[in-house]
Scaffold this motif. Structure first.
Motif, PDB file in Angstrom:
ATOM      1  N   ILE A 144       0.827  -1.201   0.000  1.00 41.46           N
ATOM      2  CA  ILE A 144       0.000   0.000   0.000  1.00 41.46           C
ATOM      3  C   ILE A 144       0.864   1.254   0.000  1.00 41.46           C
ATOM      4  CG2 ILE A 144      -1.705   1.319   1.325  1.00 41.46           C
ATOM      5  CD1 ILE A 144      -2.621  -1.396   2.509  1.00 41.46           C
TER       6      ILE A 144
ATOM      7  N   GLN B 119      -3.208   5.640  -2.211  1.00 40.92           N
ATOM      8  CA  GLN B 119      -4.269   4.675  -2.477  1.00 40.92           C
ATOM      9  C   GLN B 119      -5.320   4.640  -1.364  1.00 40.92           C
ATOM     10  OE1 GLN B 119      -1.487   1.324  -2.651  1.00 40.92           O
ATOM     11  NE2 GLN B 119      -2.384   0.821  -4.634  1.00 40.92           N
TER      12      GLN B 119
ATOM     13  N   LEU C  26      -8.997   1.107   0.997  1.00 36.65           N
ATOM     14  CA  LEU C  26      -7.950   1.169  -0.011  1.00 36.65           C
ATOM     15  C   LEU C  26      -8.530   1.159  -1.420  1.00 36.65           C
ATOM     16  CD1 LEU C  26      -4.884   0.662  -0.791  1.00 36.65           C
ATOM     17  CD2 LEU C  26      -5.416  -1.757  -0.527  1.00 36.65           C
TER      18      LEU C  26
ATOM     19  N   THR D 181      -7.981   0.008  -4.937  1.00 32.21           N
ATOM     20  CA  THR D 181      -7.118  -1.029  -5.490  1.00 32.21           C
ATOM     21  C   THR D 181      -7.832  -1.823  -6.572  1.00 32.21           C
ATOM     22  OG1 THR D 181      -5.745  -2.952  -4.924  1.00 32.21           O
ATOM     23  CG2 THR D 181      -7.819  -2.715  -3.728  1.00 32.21           C
TER      24      THR D 181
END
Length: 121
Positions: free
Chosen positions: A36, A40, A94, A96
């Protein structure tokens, strides 16, 4: 896609240094295992059990280089009788492309009992 990354750990004492250290270790593991970067991250929620009152564990996030502008909020867990004491839980949101199954949730110390299905490897 926004995914949640979970983690939890425990401390033995309600002391600032111990809480910040355990939180930093947990956050660092979540960050490393999921690769991470701060850009993000939409937000981070950190909860503690009612016996932990000496510091906001978000202080640990602020000690990690590059994480100054990531929104973070601390809160208290529901005090369910018989629940795990001295527990710090994290929910990191997050952005992603990873699928749900590829997210690595991290449970440390006595908190491994919370999700043994995710810690058994």
């Amino acid at each position: 896609m926004i995914r949640g990354v979970r983690g939890a750990t425990t401390v033995e004492k309600n002391e600032e240094a111990e809480i910040v250290s355990a939180t930093r270790i947990l956050l660092s593991s979540i960050i490393a295992e999921n690769e991470i970067i701060p850009e993000q991250v939409a937000s981070v929620f950190i909860s503690v059990t009612e016996d932990l009152t000496s510091v906001f564990p978000a202080k640990a996030l602020r000690e990690i280089e590059g994480w100054t502008h990531v929104p973070v909020m601390c809160m208290r867990e529901i005090p369910v009788p018989g629940s795990l004491a001295g527990c710090i839980r994290i929910m990191l949101h997050l952005n992603t492309d990873k699928s749900q199954i590829d997210i690595q949730h991290v449970y440390q110390e006595r908190a491994v009992v919370l999700r043994p299905d995710l810690t058994a490897k």
